[in-house]
Write an enzyme that holds these catalytic residues in place. Structure first.
Site, PDB file in Angstrom:
ATOM      1  N   TYR A   8       1.019  -0.883  -0.097  1.00  0.00           N
ATOM      2  CA  TYR A   8      -0.077   0.390   0.048  1.00  0.00           C
ATOM      3  C   TYR A   8       0.897   0.878  -0.036  1.00  0.00           C
ATOM      4  CZ  TYR A   8      -4.305   2.505   1.249  1.00  0.00           C
ATOM      5  OH  TYR A   8      -5.335   3.727   1.037  1.00  0.00           O
ATOM      6  N   LYS A  17     -21.602 -19.395  -8.547  1.00  0.00           N
ATOM      7  CA  LYS A  17     -20.213 -18.968 -10.321  1.00  0.00           C
ATOM      8  C   LYS A  17     -18.802 -19.264  -9.665  1.00  0.00           C
ATOM      9  CE  LYS A  17     -21.257 -19.355 -14.408  1.00  0.00           C
ATOM     10  NZ  LYS A  17     -22.538 -20.227 -14.721  1.00  0.00           N
ATOM     11  N   GLU A  56     -25.432 -13.271 -16.119  1.00  0.00           N
ATOM     12  CA  GLU A  56     -25.606 -14.524 -15.386  1.00  0.00           C
ATOM     13  C   GLU A  56     -27.080 -14.590 -14.832  1.00  0.00           C
ATOM     14  OE1 GLU A  56     -24.663 -18.735 -14.640  1.00  0.00           O
ATOM     15  OE2 GLU A  56     -23.099 -17.273 -15.203  1.00  0.00           O
ATOM     16  N   ASP A  57     -28.127 -14.962 -15.487  1.00  0.00           N
ATOM     17  CA  ASP A  57     -29.158 -15.380 -14.819  1.00  0.00           C
ATOM     18  C   ASP A  57     -30.034 -13.819 -14.119  1.00  0.00           C
ATOM     19  OD1 ASP A  57     -28.864 -17.518 -14.250  1.00  0.00           O
ATOM     20  OD2 ASP A  57     -28.777 -17.160 -11.729  1.00  0.00           O
ATOM     21  N   ALA A  95     -38.304 -21.409 -26.349  1.00  0.00           N
ATOM     22  CA  ALA A  95     -37.880 -20.123 -26.967  1.00  0.00           C
ATOM     23  C   ALA A  95     -37.271 -19.410 -26.323  1.00  0.00           C
ATOM     24  CB  ALA A  95     -39.286 -20.094 -28.474  1.00  0.00           C
ATOM     25  N   ASN A 147     -34.393 -28.788 -15.830  1.00  0.00           N
ATOM     26  CA  ASN A 147     -33.775 -28.705 -14.415  1.00  0.00           C
ATOM     27  C   ASN A 147     -35.230 -28.335 -13.500  1.00  0.00           C
ATOM     28  OD1 ASN A 147     -31.898 -30.489 -14.259  1.00  0.00           O
ATOM     29  ND2 ASN A 147     -30.362 -28.650 -14.889  1.00  0.00           N
ATOM     30  N   ASN A 193     -23.266 -26.666 -18.042  1.00  0.00           N
ATOM     31  CA  ASN A 193     -22.214 -25.252 -18.212  1.00  0.00           C
ATOM     32  C   ASN A 193     -20.796 -25.245 -17.586  1.00  0.00           C
ATOM     33  OD1 ASN A 193     -24.633 -25.446 -19.740  1.00  0.00           O
ATOM     34  ND2 ASN A 193     -24.759 -23.211 -18.665  1.00  0.00           N
TER      35      ASN A 193
END
Length: 751
Positions: free
Chosen positions: A35, A90, A132-133, A191, A285, A318
């Site tokens: 630092y 993740k 994500e999501d 879709a 799922n 994935n």
């Protein structure tokens, strides 16, 4: 499961990830460098050249996992805060599988513009962005706009992850079923983002867009529905000029079904309506569109089935994609993850599924056979080889497509990836590369054993040795065929050849040790350890491995009797290489000499130091005891002390050696260079010679099990020609590694 998961997450400290320092922070100077005032220097360097951030910060290995929680898998729109456990998870996967650091970012934004602006403002922080999501269709616009604005990779895993992994499965499924990509009729249930991205990716692989029929909850996507404004701008591209219909209509005559919708919507009757040898990817799922057993039982021909579940074959997971795709992209400082890179990842995964599966992976999945075929078309997530196949393929594609900002030597890059998974892999890579430079013939005494045969195949594939399998030729060739291995084994069958010369050789060697000619003939015919030892001693092969199915002493006895120790050696010894995160040590003797005297200890130290150099490690040897430099004086402590004295006074010894000393003295720098500043060792020892077999065996096992070391060995030193004795239960990788060591030994002998 829910209660277990809650306990898992709330255990102290709560959550699943933390920040760890990568540099020393033990002294005032360390903190000054980390630092103020030292940190000003790298800041000024980056101010002068922004790319220096990759050199002085973690940017090049840092990914932002970013979500608004609007479409969390299986949970829906739960919001940013509630999605945090998923994003932390993740991060765990990024780190566990590809050694990539992650900051998870949860943004409370429902507005696309606000989300894009927030993420774009964080570009200086990250080397890449994993979205994500995020709900469709907003996720399409968000990714497209961020890819246009940012000069780092942006990847929406919910779209492309499933596309890439199922694409790899598709490549192998059509090879097994004898179909062609361009002729496939493909039906999609769903879709949304994943379905549209997967359909697009299949087109990139070679499926014709006009052969893709996509269905949503209201039925087939048709041009009539598109013109009526019933579809969004993204799935509209897959509208077909055909009559309206339901999913059942779309599945009639289809070669491939891709489910990315809801559980239980496909019946056996719908499966029976598909074309011959159908391919079914039911990836909803936790419950697939149709159950695994149900789909298999629907027809008498071959049904190739994949799901998103780990309890059935062919899991489309994935985690086989995003960690390794980002690894390759980050390591070439890619500006994007383009279509070429995605296709390269899919093809690398498909190719890996055709290779022999490591024992550790088979064990992790319940010891079920894993061999390329209808029930194994994609690798398992716990297969460490995915890193070495997918990341280099992605990096190469980035370079060739112009997305990379730096070039890489791909072969050297693979070695760097090996090092990320542990010091032992890095060390073995040195020996494997040496072995490849001049492969030698290696006799495998237990040639009929399935594990040995699989190891022999890998020796050939990796170019490290020419294995010679000893045993019943018919049995060996049958096993090769049953395993689906594509190699032509070099087999020597002691029961079918004329080996009188071998019996004569053994008789001459052992006739003064009580063996008769008839006994020599019987041993050559019936004991492959004696047969292999004679092969080595005669020079028909360069080295030998044995011991996988025998106790160590019984496996060691024949080579000791036939080959013996080297001209400059009176004793053999067993050495383990123990690798820790940032250190490697060689431990001797752990397998052979029960109560060594000073002569044995001196010789074992020499040979272990020579072995260390084969791994490109400069030896620093410590002879261990419970005494430090004479602090205890008795018969036991005098032996290592005397051996160390002889070695120090020997002008041919060109490495530092000292002793006797306690184990902590040998391995702690502050002790060996501080408390005992007179020691010959200026750095901690990396060759540890134990005072007896009991201590050596106990010591290496404690270091391995409690110290977290990876153990390679035992490697036999002091033999006249290279022989290594495997441990019972060794895996294929262990056998291949020892074969590489034996080859390098043989190279040294021939030089």
């Amino acid at each position: 499961m829910d209660e277990d998961a809650l306990e898992y997450h709330r255990g102290d400290p709560p959550g699943k990830i933390e920040i760890a320092t990568t540099k020393p922070t033990n002294t005032q100077r360390d903190l000054s460098l980390a630092y103020s005032p030292g940190v000003a220097a790298p800041c000024l360097e980056i101010d002068d050249d922004e790319t220096a951030a990759y050199q002085y910060t973690t940017k090049g290995n840092l990914v932002g996992v970013i979500s608004n929680g609007s479409a969390v898998l299986g949970l829906g729109d739960i919001g940013a805060q509630a999605s945090k456990p998923v994003m932390e998870g993740k991060g765990v996967l990024f780190k566990r599988f590809a050694d990539i650091n992650v900051f998870d970012i949860e943004l409370a934004h429902d507005d696309t513009d606000a989300f894009v602006e927030s993420v774009a403002a964080m570009e200086p922080t990250f080397g890449g962005i994993n979205l994500e999501d995020i709900a469709a269709p907003e996720c399409f616009a968000i990714e497209e706009r961020l890819r246009e604005r940012l000069s780092i990779p942006v990847f929406h895993d919910d779209q492309h992850g499933t596309a890439i992994i199922s694409g790899a499965a598709l490549l192998n499924a059509i090879e097994i079923s004898g179909k062609d990509l361009a002729d496939l009729e493909v039906t999609f249930a769903g879709a949304g983002a994943a379905a549209v991205a997967t359909a697009r990716f299949y087109v990139s692989l070679g499926v014709k867009r006009e052969n893709i029929t996509m269905c949503d909850i209201d039925g087939i996507l048709t041009t009539e529905r598109a013109e009526a404004g019933d579809l969004n701008p993204y799935n509209r591209a897959f509208a077909q000029d055909r009559p309206d219909g339901e999913l059942a209509d779309a599945m009639v005559g289809a070669d491939v079904f891709v489910g990315l919708s809801a559980g239980g919507i496909v019946s056996q009757e719908m499966v029976r309506a598909m074309a011959d040898d159908p391919i079914i990817f039911a990836m909803a799922n936790p419950d697939p569109e149709i159950g695994y057993e149900e789909a298999k039982a629907a027809r008498d021909d071959t049904v190739i089935m994949a799901t998103g579940r780990s309890d059935y074959p062919n899991q489309v997971n994935n985690v086989l994609g995003f960690p390794f795709i980002f690894r390759g992209a980050l390591d070439v400082r890619a500006t994007e993850i383009n279509e070429d890179m995605k296709v390269a990842a899919a093809r690398a995964l498909a190719d890996l599924a055709k290779q022999d599966v490591p024992d550790a992976v088979v064990k992790a999945y319940g010891d079920e056979p894993l061999q390329f075929g209808p029930d194994y078309i994609i690798p398992k997530p716990l297969d460490a080889r995915v890193l070495f196949e997918v990341a280099p393929a992605v990096a190469r594609a980035a370079i060739e497509s112009g997305a990379a900002r730096i070039d890489l030597d791909i072969d050297r890059y693979v070695e760097r990836l090996e090092a990320r998974l542990g010091k032992s892999r890095e060390m073995m890579r040195v020996v494997l590369n040496k072995a490849k430079s001049d492969p030698k013939r290696i006799a495998l005494a237990e040639g009929t054993d399935e594990t040995i045969i699989r190891a022999a195949s890998q020796m050939v594939d990796r170019g490290i040795a020419t294995p010679v399998l000893i045993g019943d030729e018919h049995e060996i060739r049958e096993t090769v065929a049953a395993l689906g291995l594509e190699f032509e084994p070099d087999v020597v069958d002691p029961t079918s050849g004329a080996y009188a010369a071998y019996a004569d050789h053994l008789y001459e060697r052992r006739k003064r040790n009580g063996i008769t000619r008839r006994e020599a003939t019987s041993l050559i015919h019936d004991d492959t350890n004696y047969f292999g030892s004679v092969m080595v001693d005669r020079g028909d092969v360069d080295a030998m491995l044995t011991g996988l199915t025998n106790h160590y002493p019984s496996a060691l006895r024949p080579p000791l009797q036939v080959i013996g120790t080297a001209a400059d050696a009176d004793y053999a010894a067993g050495v383990y290489m123990l690798t820790f995160t940032n250190r490697v040590v060689f431990v001797a003797d752990a397998t052979v000499n029960q109560a060594p005297d000073e002569d044995v200890l001196e010789e074992v130290t020499r040979h272990t130091a020579e072995l260390a150099r084969r791994f490109d490690v400069e030896p620093r040897a410590a002879l261990l005891s419970y005494s430090d430099f004479g602090s205890v004086d008795n018969e036991g402590t005098r032996k290592p002390r005397e051996a160390a004295r002889r070695l120090r006074e020997d002008p041919t010894i060109d490495f530092p050696v000292d002793g006797e000393m306690q184990a902590d003295t040998a391995v702690l720098e502050e002790m060996v260079t501080g408390t005992y500043e007179f020691s010959e060792l200026e750095q901690p020892a990396n060759v540890l010679v134990f005072p007896n077999l009991e201590a050596g065996n106990i010591g290496y096992k404690l270091l391995q099990r409690l110290g977290g070391a990876d153990a390679t060995g035992p490697m036999l030193v002091g033999m006249d020609k290279p022989v290594h004795v495997l441990q019972r239960g060794d895996e294929v990788k262990d056998i291949v590694n020892l074969a590489a060591v034996a080859t390098v030994d043989a190279q040294s002998d021939s030089s």
